[in-house]
Design a protein around this motif. Structure first.
Motif, PDB file in Angstrom:
ATOM      1  N   GLN A 132       7.837 -66.420 -63.302  1.00  0.00           N
ATOM      2  CA  GLN A 132       6.658 -66.240 -62.447  1.00  0.00           C
ATOM      3  C   GLN A 132       5.451 -66.967 -63.019  1.00  0.00           C
ATOM      4  O   GLN A 132       4.688 -67.591 -62.283  1.00  0.00           O
ATOM      5  N   THR A 133       5.277 -66.910 -64.330  1.00  0.00           N
ATOM      6  CA  THR A 133       4.171 -67.616 -64.982  1.00  0.00           C
ATOM      7  C   THR A 133       4.279 -69.120 -64.747  1.00  0.00           C
ATOM      8  O   THR A 133       3.285 -69.782 -64.433  1.00  0.00           O
ATOM      9  N   ALA A 134       5.486 -69.658 -64.870  1.00  0.00           N
ATOM     10  CA  ALA A 134       5.699 -71.091 -64.649  1.00  0.00           C
ATOM     11  C   ALA A 134       5.420 -71.461 -63.193  1.00  0.00           C
ATOM     12  O   ALA A 134       4.787 -72.483 -62.918  1.00  0.00           O
ATOM     13  N   LYS A 135       5.852 -70.632 -62.274  1.00  0.00           N
ATOM     14  CA  LYS A 135       5.608 -70.896 -60.848  1.00  0.00           C
ATOM     15  C   LYS A 135       4.120 -70.794 -60.527  1.00  0.00           C
ATOM     16  O   LYS A 135       3.599 -71.597 -59.756  1.00  0.00           O
ATOM     17  N   ASP A 136       3.447 -69.832 -61.132  1.00  0.00           N
ATOM     18  CA  ASP A 136       1.995 -69.686 -60.930  1.00  0.00           C
ATOM     19  C   ASP A 136       1.243 -70.919 -61.443  1.00  0.00           C
ATOM     20  O   ASP A 136       0.165 -71.240 -60.936  1.00  0.00           O
ATOM     21  N   ALA A 137       1.822 -71.587 -62.437  1.00  0.00           N
ATOM     22  CA  ALA A 137       1.207 -72.802 -62.990  1.00  0.00           C
ATOM     23  C   ALA A 137       1.487 -74.027 -62.113  1.00  0.00           C
ATOM     24  O   ALA A 137       0.960 -75.105 -62.378  1.00  0.00           O
ATOM     25  N   GLY A 138       2.322 -73.848 -61.086  1.00  0.00           N
ATOM     26  CA  GLY A 138       2.602 -74.943 -60.166  1.00  0.00           C
ATOM     27  C   GLY A 138       3.982 -75.558 -60.282  1.00  0.00           C
ATOM     28  O   GLY A 138       4.311 -76.503 -59.572  1.00  0.00           O
ATOM     29  N   LEU A 139       4.804 -75.037 -61.161  1.00  0.00           N
ATOM     30  CA  LEU A 139       6.154 -75.571 -61.334  1.00  0.00           C
ATOM     31  C   LEU A 139       7.057 -75.039 -60.230  1.00  0.00           C
ATOM     32  O   LEU A 139       7.105 -73.829 -59.991  1.00  0.00           O
ATOM     33  N   GLN A 140       7.751 -75.941 -59.569  1.00  0.00           N
ATOM     34  CA  GLN A 140       8.593 -75.532 -58.444  1.00  0.00           C
ATOM     35  C   GLN A 140      10.025 -75.215 -58.853  1.00  0.00           C
ATOM     36  O   GLN A 140      10.656 -74.335 -58.285  1.00  0.00           O
ATOM     37  N   HIS A 141      10.533 -75.968 -59.815  1.00  0.00           N
ATOM     38  CA  HIS A 141      11.941 -75.829 -60.192  1.00  0.00           C
ATOM     39  C   HIS A 141      12.053 -75.212 -61.581  1.00  0.00           C
ATOM     40  O   HIS A 141      12.003 -75.909 -62.588  1.00  0.00           O
ATOM     41  N   VAL A 142      12.200 -73.901 -61.600  1.00  0.00           N
ATOM     42  CA  VAL A 142      12.333 -73.184 -62.868  1.00  0.00           C
ATOM     43  C   VAL A 142      13.371 -72.084 -62.701  1.00  0.00           C
ATOM     44  O   VAL A 142      13.372 -71.365 -61.713  1.00  0.00           O
ATOM     45  N   ASN A 143      14.287 -72.021 -63.652  1.00  0.00           N
ATOM     46  CA  ASN A 143      15.347 -71.021 -63.633  1.00  0.00           C
ATOM     47  C   ASN A 143      15.498 -70.437 -65.029  1.00  0.00           C
ATOM     48  O   ASN A 143      15.170 -71.089 -66.012  1.00  0.00           O
ATOM     49  N   TYR A 144      16.030 -69.228 -65.086  1.00  0.00           N
ATOM     50  CA  TYR A 144      16.295 -68.650 -66.398  1.00  0.00           C
ATOM     51  C   TYR A 144      17.782 -68.357 -66.543  1.00  0.00           C
ATOM     52  O   TYR A 144      18.509 -68.178 -65.569  1.00  0.00           O
ATOM     53  N   TYR A 145      18.194 -68.332 -67.798  1.00  0.00           N
ATOM     54  CA  TYR A 145      19.589 -68.099 -68.154  1.00  0.00           C
ATOM     55  C   TYR A 145      19.605 -67.134 -69.331  1.00  0.00           C
ATOM     56  O   TYR A 145      18.866 -67.328 -70.298  1.00  0.00           O
ATOM     57  N   ILE A 146      20.441 -66.141 -69.246  1.00  0.00           N
ATOM     58  CA  ILE A 146      20.652 -65.231 -70.365  1.00  0.00           C
ATOM     59  C   ILE A 146      22.087 -65.464 -70.829  1.00  0.00           C
ATOM     60  O   ILE A 146      23.029 -65.289 -70.053  1.00  0.00           O
ATOM     61  N   GLU A 147      22.206 -65.908 -72.056  1.00  0.00           N
ATOM     62  CA  GLU A 147      23.511 -66.245 -72.623  1.00  0.00           C
ATOM     63  C   GLU A 147      23.843 -65.247 -73.733  1.00  0.00           C
ATOM     64  O   GLU A 147      22.945 -64.624 -74.308  1.00  0.00           O
ATOM     65  N   TYR A 148      25.120 -65.127 -74.049  1.00  0.00           N
ATOM     66  CA  TYR A 148      25.580 -64.207 -75.084  1.00  0.00           C
ATOM     67  C   TYR A 148      26.398 -64.985 -76.105  1.00  0.00           C
ATOM     68  O   TYR A 148      27.290 -65.744 -75.737  1.00  0.00           O
ATOM     69  N   GLY A 149      26.066 -64.798 -77.387  1.00  0.00           N
ATOM     70  CA  GLY A 149      26.803 -65.480 -78.437  1.00  0.00           C
ATOM     71  C   GLY A 149      25.879 -65.933 -79.547  1.00  0.00           C
ATOM     72  O   GLY A 149      24.852 -65.317 -79.815  1.00  0.00           O
ATOM     73  N   SER A 150      26.231 -67.033 -80.166  1.00  0.00           N
ATOM     74  CA  SER A 150      25.454 -67.582 -81.270  1.00  0.00           C
ATOM     75  C   SER A 150      24.310 -68.443 -80.727  1.00  0.00           C
ATOM     76  O   SER A 150      24.558 -69.448 -80.053  1.00  0.00           O
ATOM     77  N   PRO A 151      23.062 -68.074 -81.024  1.00  0.00           N
ATOM     78  CA  PRO A 151      21.932 -68.867 -80.530  1.00  0.00           C
ATOM     79  C   PRO A 151      22.011 -70.343 -80.938  1.00  0.00           C
ATOM     80  O   PRO A 151      21.679 -71.223 -80.155  1.00  0.00           O
ATOM     81  N   LYS A 152      22.472 -70.598 -82.155  1.00  0.00           N
ATOM     82  CA  LYS A 152      22.538 -71.976 -82.643  1.00  0.00           C
ATOM     83  C   LYS A 152      23.426 -72.842 -81.750  1.00  0.00           C
ATOM     84  O   LYS A 152      22.990 -73.880 -81.269  1.00  0.00           O
ATOM     85  N   THR A 153      24.663 -72.412 -81.557  1.00  0.00           N
ATOM     86  CA  THR A 153      25.598 -73.255 -80.810  1.00  0.00           C
ATOM     87  C   THR A 153      25.276 -73.292 -79.318  1.00  0.00           C
ATOM     88  O   THR A 153      25.440 -74.326 -78.681  1.00  0.00           O
ATOM     89  N   ILE A 154      24.803 -72.186 -78.781  1.00  0.00           N
ATOM     90  CA  ILE A 154      24.469 -72.183 -77.355  1.00  0.00           C
ATOM     91  C   ILE A 154      23.282 -73.092 -77.089  1.00  0.00           C
ATOM     92  O   ILE A 154      23.328 -73.942 -76.191  1.00  0.00           O
ATOM     93  N   LEU A 155      22.197 -72.934 -77.870  1.00  0.00           N
ATOM     94  CA  LEU A 155      20.992 -73.729 -77.632  1.00  0.00           C
ATOM     95  C   LEU A 155      21.156 -75.186 -78.034  1.00  0.00           C
ATOM     96  O   LEU A 155      20.569 -76.073 -77.414  1.00  0.00           O
ATOM     97  N   GLY A 156      21.940 -75.442 -79.068  1.00  0.00           N
ATOM     98  CA  GLY A 156      22.054 -76.800 -79.583  1.00  0.00           C
ATOM     99  C   GLY A 156      23.182 -77.627 -79.003  1.00  0.00           C
ATOM    100  O   GLY A 156      23.102 -78.853 -78.990  1.00  0.00           O
ATOM    101  N   ARG A 157      24.219 -76.975 -78.521  1.00  0.00           N
ATOM    102  CA  ARG A 157      25.391 -77.728 -78.041  1.00  0.00           C
ATOM    103  C   ARG A 157      25.841 -77.341 -76.636  1.00  0.00           C
ATOM    104  O   ARG A 157      25.888 -78.173 -75.736  1.00  0.00           O
ATOM    105  N   GLU A 158      26.212 -76.065 -76.462  1.00  0.00           N
ATOM    106  CA  GLU A 158      26.891 -75.644 -75.239  1.00  0.00           C
ATOM    107  C   GLU A 158      26.016 -75.736 -73.990  1.00  0.00           C
ATOM    108  O   GLU A 158      26.413 -76.359 -72.998  1.00  0.00           O
ATOM    109  N   PHE A 159      24.863 -75.101 -74.008  1.00  0.00           N
ATOM    110  CA  PHE A 159      23.997 -75.087 -72.824  1.00  0.00           C
ATOM    111  C   PHE A 159      23.525 -76.491 -72.438  1.00  0.00           C
ATOM    112  O   PHE A 159      23.640 -76.871 -71.268  1.00  0.00           O
TER     113      PHE A 159
END
Length: 167
Positions: A74-101
């Motif tokens: 909502q904050t991003a949309k209020d700032a004028g961003l039209q294309h914003v999505n969120y994802y909740i992932e489960y597992g190791s933050p390192k590998t998900i953020l750095g490789r998989e996602f």
């Protein structure tokens, strides 16, 4: 030719550093007319130490993450961003953020806070940010400053950023 990013990932972990990364990511996404992908990783290793594993605990953590991420969207949309999505992932933050996602979502730029851990946690666990910068196959921007590119000093007790004063 000017580099333009179309898919930007920003890691959200509730830290002050990730808040800075989020704010800068919104600004970069607006300038690039890009899609912003907000990613929160629930570290499942934290649940391995619970003697009586309770699914209600996982549900509570997931619900809290969902509410937090919806507020960021909502904050991003209020700032004028039209294309914003969120994802909740489960597992190791390192590998998900750095490789998989990034691979799965074809991310072109990862924006991440300098660190979301204290010095002891970094020593024991290793920095997620460091892992991402070393292993990502796309560009990574480590956010260390505010929207005015000024260094920020965090007040541990107040849990709010305070502008660093020049001496």
């Amino acid at each position: 030719m000017l580099q333009q990013y179309k898919k930007i990932q920003v890691a959200i972990d509730g830290s002050q550093e990730s808040e800075l990364a989020f704010k800068k990511a919104v600004a970069v996404a607006l300038r690039n007319q890009a899609e912003l992908k907000l990613v929160h990783v629930i570290d499942t290793r934290a649940f391995q130490n619970v003697s009586s594993f309770d699914s209600a605990m996982v549900e509570e953590v997931s619900e809290t993450a969902k509410n937090t991420m919806e507020a960021y969207v909502q904050t991003a949309k209020d700032a004028g961003l039209q294309h914003v999505n969120y994802y909740i992932e489960y597992g190791s933050p390192k590998t998900i953020l750095g490789r998989e996602f990034p691979k799965r979502e074809k991310v072109e730029l990862i924006m991440i806070g300098a660190t979301g851990l204290n010095a002891v946690e970094r020593l024991l666990l290793g920095s997620v940010t460091e892992f991402v910068t070393r292993n990502a196959t796309c560009d990574v921007l480590v956010v260390r400053t505010d929207l005015n590119n000024q260094p920020v000093k965090f007040n541990e007790k107040a849990k709010s950023p305070k502008a660093k004063k020049e001496s």
